[in-house]
Enzyme design. Sequence first.
Site, PDB file in Angstrom:
ATOM      1  N   SER A  87       0.725  -1.347   0.105  1.00 32.04           N
ATOM      2  CA  SER A  87      -0.010  -0.131   0.014  1.00 32.04           C
ATOM      3  C   SER A  87       0.793   1.087   0.027  1.00 32.04           C
ATOM      4  O   SER A  87       0.272   2.137  -0.525  1.00 32.04           O
ATOM      5  CB  SER A  87      -1.002   0.122   1.116  1.00 32.04           C
ATOM      6  OG  SER A  87      -0.374  -0.033   2.215  1.00 32.04           O
ATOM      7  N   ASP A  95      -0.453   6.093  11.609  1.00 30.47           N
ATOM      8  CA  ASP A  95      -0.585   4.605  11.951  1.00 30.47           C
ATOM      9  C   ASP A  95       0.671   4.064  12.128  1.00 30.47           C
ATOM     10  O   ASP A  95       0.832   2.848  12.275  1.00 30.47           O
ATOM     11  CB  ASP A  95      -1.544   3.786  11.232  1.00 30.47           C
ATOM     12  CG  ASP A  95      -1.089   3.869   9.735  1.00 30.47           C
ATOM     13  OD1 ASP A  95      -0.194   4.320   9.486  1.00 30.47           O
ATOM     14  OD2 ASP A  95      -1.802   3.136   8.902  1.00 30.47           O
ATOM     15  N   HIS A 122       1.565   4.222   7.161  1.00 36.84           N
ATOM     16  CA  HIS A 122       1.302   4.865   6.007  1.00 36.84           C
ATOM     17  C   HIS A 122       1.871   6.309   6.116  1.00 36.84           C
ATOM     18  O   HIS A 122       1.196   6.867   6.786  1.00 36.84           O
ATOM     19  CB  HIS A 122      -0.170   4.604   5.720  1.00 36.84           C
ATOM     20  CG  HIS A 122      -0.630   3.200   5.533  1.00 36.84           C
ATOM     21  ND1 HIS A 122      -1.109   2.342   6.440  1.00 36.84           N
ATOM     22  CD2 HIS A 122      -0.577   2.578   4.383  1.00 36.84           C
ATOM     23  CE1 HIS A 122      -1.374   1.509   6.080  1.00 36.84           C
ATOM     24  NE2 HIS A 122      -1.113   1.230   4.818  1.00 36.84           N
TER      25      HIS A 122
END
Length: 214
Positions: free
Chosen positions: A15, A188, A191
Amino acid sequence: MSAIQSERILFIGDSITEGYRSEREHHSNQLGYGYVSFIYALLQATYPSKHYKVSNKGIGGNTIRDLQKRWQRDVLSVKPDLLFIMIGINDVWRQFDQPSTISEHVYPDEFIETYRHLVQQSSAKKIFLLSPFYIQSEKGDPMRKMMDHYGTLTKSVAQSCNISFIDLQKQTFDPLMQGLDDIEIAQDRIHPSSVGHMAIARTILTHLDYKWDN
């Protein structure tokens, strides 16, 4: 020929690389909103006579196992000049957020063996392995310690295959955390914010001998 002159550049990973990109063909957001799009924009703005073909093959949640499943389609068939691989974050994370789901865990031996096999299949002119990272300034934190270990494993793969290694944890995020709070870089701890993504782009371009004063 300088690596920065290469036209076909491919980024693959999870991601972090994906950066909320669209998978729709010809969509304007195929590079996402993260470091891949920043790198493309800086390269094209600085070297307008070049026509860089940058591809983003990041998919959220991927581990090294997932890369193996799509390696032929997303890497070998594309035949990039430059190949950047950033993987390992989810290989570590699954051991913390899904501790009882052993089947989802990728342990060091499998990680190294699979990674080396993928690299050896590629015919890219130059390959860069990027370390996984964790935005945690406390190096004794269990997840930070394991992420650092997987970064060391990544480095060992690069050395055994005689390719380039970029340590994003030590070269990019550890220095950044000396001036910014961890959550300013990634809420977090995984990310990155736009600042974190730009820091990744800056580190990668520096390794490509990008001329910042052009």
